[in-house]
Design a protein around this motif. Sequence first.
Motif, PDB file in Angstrom:
ATOM      1  N   PHE A   1      -5.957  -5.515   3.041  1.00 19.71           N
ATOM      2  CA  PHE A   1      -4.782  -6.377   2.975  1.00 19.71           C
ATOM      3  C   PHE A   1      -3.646  -5.492   2.445  1.00 19.71           C
ATOM      4  N   ALA A   2      -2.815  -4.968   3.360  1.00 16.31           N
ATOM      5  CA  ALA A   2      -1.868  -3.901   3.004  1.00 16.31           C
ATOM      6  C   ALA A   2      -0.689  -4.369   2.166  1.00 16.31           C
ATOM      7  N   ASP A   3      -0.357  -5.652   2.256  1.00 19.79           N
ATOM      8  CA  ASP A   3       0.737  -6.163   1.406  1.00 19.79           C
ATOM      9  C   ASP A   3       0.568  -7.651   1.164  1.00 19.79           C
ATOM     10  N   GLY A   4       1.448  -8.186   0.312  1.00 17.35           N
ATOM     11  CA  GLY A   4       1.419  -9.615   0.017  1.00 17.35           C
ATOM     12  C   GLY A   4       2.288 -10.377   1.013  1.00 17.35           C
TER      13      GLY A   4
ATOM     14  N   GLY B   1       9.675  -1.385   6.804  1.00 13.21           N
ATOM     15  CA  GLY B   1       9.747  -2.200   5.600  1.00 13.21           C
ATOM     16  C   GLY B   1       9.080  -1.612   4.376  1.00 13.21           C
ATOM     17  N   ASN B   2       7.767  -1.608   4.378  1.00 13.94           N
ATOM     18  CA  ASN B   2       7.066  -1.304   3.133  1.00 13.94           C
ATOM     19  C   ASN B   2       7.304   0.112   2.622  1.00 13.94           C
ATOM     20  N   THR B   3       7.326   1.089   3.519  1.00 17.38           N
ATOM     21  CA  THR B   3       7.549   2.467   3.056  1.00 17.38           C
ATOM     22  C   THR B   3       8.946   2.600   2.472  1.00 17.38           C
TER      23      THR B   3
ATOM     24  N   LYS C   1       7.328 -11.467   1.018  1.00 22.76           N
ATOM     25  CA  LYS C   1       8.584 -11.064   1.674  1.00 22.76           C
ATOM     26  C   LYS C   1       8.714 -11.656   3.074  1.00 22.76           C
ATOM     27  N   TYR C   2       7.626 -12.180   3.626  1.00 18.12           N
ATOM     28  CA  TYR C   2       7.690 -12.762   4.968  1.00 18.12           C
ATOM     29  C   TYR C   2       8.121 -14.225   4.943  1.00 18.12           C
ATOM     30  N   LEU C   3       8.020 -14.859   3.790  1.00 18.09           N
ATOM     31  CA  LEU C   3       8.248 -16.311   3.745  1.00 18.09           C
ATOM     32  C   LEU C   3       9.650 -16.740   4.185  1.00 18.09           C
TER      33      LEU C   3
ATOM     34  N   ILE D   1       0.818  -1.218   0.000  1.00 20.06           N
ATOM     35  CA  ILE D   1       0.000   0.000   0.000  1.00 20.06           C
ATOM     36  C   ILE D   1       0.851   1.268   0.000  1.00 20.06           C
ATOM     37  N   LYS D   2       2.132   1.140   0.399  1.00 17.66           N
ATOM     38  CA  LYS D   2       2.944   2.335   0.604  1.00 17.66           C
ATOM     39  C   LYS D   2       3.389   3.020  -0.693  1.00 17.66           C
ATOM     40  N   ASP D   3       3.260   2.327  -1.838  1.00 11.42           N
ATOM     41  CA  ASP D   3       3.593   2.998  -3.106  1.00 11.42           C
ATOM     42  C   ASP D   3       2.799   4.293  -3.251  1.00 11.42           C
TER      43      ASP D   3
ATOM     44  N   LEU E   1       4.749  -5.960  15.420  1.00 10.13           N
ATOM     45  CA  LEU E   1       3.993  -6.421  14.278  1.00 10.13           C
ATOM     46  C   LEU E   1       4.206  -5.432  13.145  1.00 10.13           C
ATOM     47  N   GLN E   2       4.964  -5.879  12.161  1.00 10.98           N
ATOM     48  CA  GLN E   2       5.496  -4.963  11.167  1.00 10.98           C
ATOM     49  C   GLN E   2       4.427  -4.140  10.465  1.00 10.98           C
ATOM     50  N   GLY E   3       4.635  -2.831  10.473  1.00  6.35           N
ATOM     51  CA  GLY E   3       3.700  -1.941   9.781  1.00  6.35           C
ATOM     52  C   GLY E   3       2.679  -1.345  10.716  1.00  6.35           C
ATOM     53  N   LEU E   4       2.312  -2.075  11.740  1.00  6.94           N
ATOM     54  CA  LEU E   4       1.299  -1.582  12.670  1.00  6.94           C
ATOM     55  C   LEU E   4       1.927  -1.333  14.026  1.00  6.94           C
ATOM     56  N   ARG E   5       1.241  -0.556  14.861  1.00  4.77           N
ATOM     57  CA  ARG E   5       1.806  -0.309  16.169  1.00  4.77           C
ATOM     58  C   ARG E   5       0.719  -0.154  17.215  1.00  4.77           C
TER      59      ARG E   5
ATOM     60  N   VAL F   1      -9.196  -1.826   9.166  1.00  9.83           N
ATOM     61  CA  VAL F   1      -7.899  -1.331   8.687  1.00  9.83           C
ATOM     62  C   VAL F   1      -6.870  -1.360   9.811  1.00  9.83           C
ATOM     63  N   GLY F   2      -5.631  -1.724   9.472  1.00 10.14           N
ATOM     64  CA  GLY F   2      -4.550  -1.682  10.451  1.00 10.14           C
ATOM     65  C   GLY F   2      -4.108  -0.246  10.698  1.00 10.14           C
ATOM     66  N   ILE F   3      -3.559  -0.012  11.888  1.00  9.05           N
ATOM     67  CA  ILE F   3      -3.069   1.334  12.218  1.00  9.05           C
ATOM     68  C   ILE F   3      -1.549   1.320  12.294  1.00  9.05           C
ATOM     69  N   GLY F   4      -0.912   2.064  11.388  1.00  9.30           N
ATOM     70  CA  GLY F   4       0.536   2.261  11.446  1.00  9.30           C
ATOM     71  C   GLY F   4       0.738   3.758  11.637  1.00  9.30           C
ATOM     72  N   THR F   5       0.799   4.474  10.492  1.00  4.13           N
ATOM     73  CA  THR F   5       0.808   5.935  10.579  1.00  4.13           C
ATOM     74  C   THR F   5      -0.605   6.477  10.800  1.00  4.13           C
ATOM     75  N   GLY F   6      -1.612   5.667  10.503  1.00  8.18           N
ATOM     76  CA  GLY F   6      -2.997   6.133  10.556  1.00  8.18           C
ATOM     77  C   GLY F   6      -3.452   6.743   9.237  1.00  8.18           C
ATOM     78  N   GLY F   7      -2.548   6.810   8.255  1.00  8.22           N
ATOM     79  CA  GLY F   7      -2.879   7.454   6.981  1.00  8.22           C
ATOM     80  C   GLY F   7      -4.004   6.738   6.232  1.00  8.22           C
ATOM     81  N   THR F   8      -3.939   5.407   6.187  1.00  4.32           N
ATOM     82  CA  THR F   8      -4.983   4.666   5.460  1.00  4.32           C
ATOM     83  C   THR F   8      -6.332   4.898   6.134  1.00  4.32           C
ATOM     84  N   LEU F   9      -6.326   4.748   7.445  1.00  8.40           N
ATOM     85  CA  LEU F   9      -7.574   4.900   8.209  1.00  8.40           C
ATOM     86  C   LEU F   9      -8.192   6.288   7.978  1.00  8.40           C
TER      87      LEU F   9
HETATM   88  C1  LIG Z   1       2.029  -4.254   6.239  1.00  3.52           C
HETATM   89  C2  LIG Z   1       1.407  -2.984   6.736  1.00  3.52           C
HETATM   90  N1  LIG Z   1       0.169  -3.016   7.228  1.00  3.52           N
HETATM   91  C3  LIG Z   1      -0.428  -1.902   7.661  1.00  3.52           C
HETATM   92  C4  LIG Z   1       0.193  -0.673   7.690  1.00  3.52           C
HETATM   93  C5  LIG Z   1      -0.500   0.524   8.273  1.00  3.52           C
HETATM   94  O1  LIG Z   1      -0.880   1.529   7.380  1.00  3.52           O
HETATM   95  P1  LIG Z   1      -0.906   3.066   7.784  1.00  3.52           P
HETATM   96  O2  LIG Z   1       0.520   3.520   7.963  1.00  3.52           O
HETATM   97  O3  LIG Z   1      -1.580   3.763   6.652  1.00  3.52           O
HETATM   98  O4  LIG Z   1      -1.661   3.234   9.085  1.00  3.52           O
HETATM   99  C6  LIG Z   1       1.489  -0.620   7.196  1.00  3.52           C
HETATM  100  C7  LIG Z   1       2.258   0.629   7.230  1.00  3.52           C
HETATM  101  O5  LIG Z   1       2.474   1.324   8.177  1.00  3.52           O
HETATM  102  C8  LIG Z   1       2.104  -1.797   6.700  1.00  3.52           C
HETATM  103  O6  LIG Z   1       3.373  -1.770   6.231  1.00  3.52           O
END
Ligand SMILES: Cc1ncc(COP(=O)(O)O)c(C=O)c1O
Length: 289
Positions: A260-263, A52-54, A266-268, A22-24, A187-191, A152-160
């Motif tokens: 589903f923010a990524d495939g 990772g993804n960003t 890369k985790y395998l 999703i970070k593209d 948990l990668q990407g979320l916090r 939706v997962g919360i990382g930066t909160g941008g998607t939400l």
């Molecule tokens: C795999 C994954 N899921 C969810 C998120 C959360 O998205 P957002 O940063 O828009 O809250 C991220 C990024 O932070 C991510 O890399």
Amino acid sequence: MAPKPGVRLFAKLEGQNPSGSIKDRIVLAIVEGAERRGLLRPGDTIVEASSGNTAIALAMVAKQKGYRVKVAIPRGVVPSVGDILETYGAEVIWCEPRSGLKGAIDLAQQLAREHGYYPLSQFSDSMNMDAHYRTTGLEIVQAAPEVDVFVVGIGTGGTLMGVGKRLREHNPNVRIVGVEPRLGERLQGLRSLEEGFMPPLLDLGQLDGRFLVDSPSAIGMARAIVRAEGILAGVSSGATMEVALRVANGMEKGNIVVMFADGGWKYLPARPWDAAEAGVKALDETHWW
Ligand SMILES: Cc1ncc(COP(=O)(O)O)c(C=O)c1O
């Protein structure tokens, strides 16, 4: 996987983006925003902290646009993230695992100050949520029938924030449900918001519910998704799906969109299924989503 006939589940497959997550969307929006304001010129160096993804999205966008990239990453992210970044030609600066993503953010800011690099600042640049309002949210509205719940997962909160705004304009009664890792779990990407870092873009007032998911459940669910639906999604998708099913069980009918923010590719190499079976220690040493 929908537990009842009246409840339909739609997954937004963001792993289909060019660099795999999703970070593209947000990286392109932030970089082009900075270019419009005259803050970036070809040959400049962009610095960012990421689990990772960003970082991967930035490495891709930077190659296409002629920037150099340095990323601060906490040790403990799945090893393939480092390999992917080096393949794209980004410079990786590994940070102390104990200081976590916060330590990586501090280091990126220090490098920006000391060397004049441009800090991408995904946690505070409003282009992050704007990209989701303009693209992700619009695509969901166009592709899915009336959305009753968005998970939706919360990382930066941008998607939400961005998708939530778009969905609310379309249906003011939509419920926006956020997913966080259990406190202390990486948990990668979320916090976990309980860790004491409140992402500046996030307005908790936009949330109708918050659920916690632990790593073994997220990983187990990611495996269940690929086995049941043939979708190899990442570990944060396991977490959002886990919550989508909890929500679905409490509904009689309606449509749930789950992010589903990524495939899962890369985790395998980190063998998530084995780690989940081996127990807590192996899980705690890795950032999973
Ligand atoms: C795999 C994954 N899921 C969810 C998120 C959360 O998205 P957002 O940063 O828009 O809250 C991220 C990024 O932070 C991510 O890399």
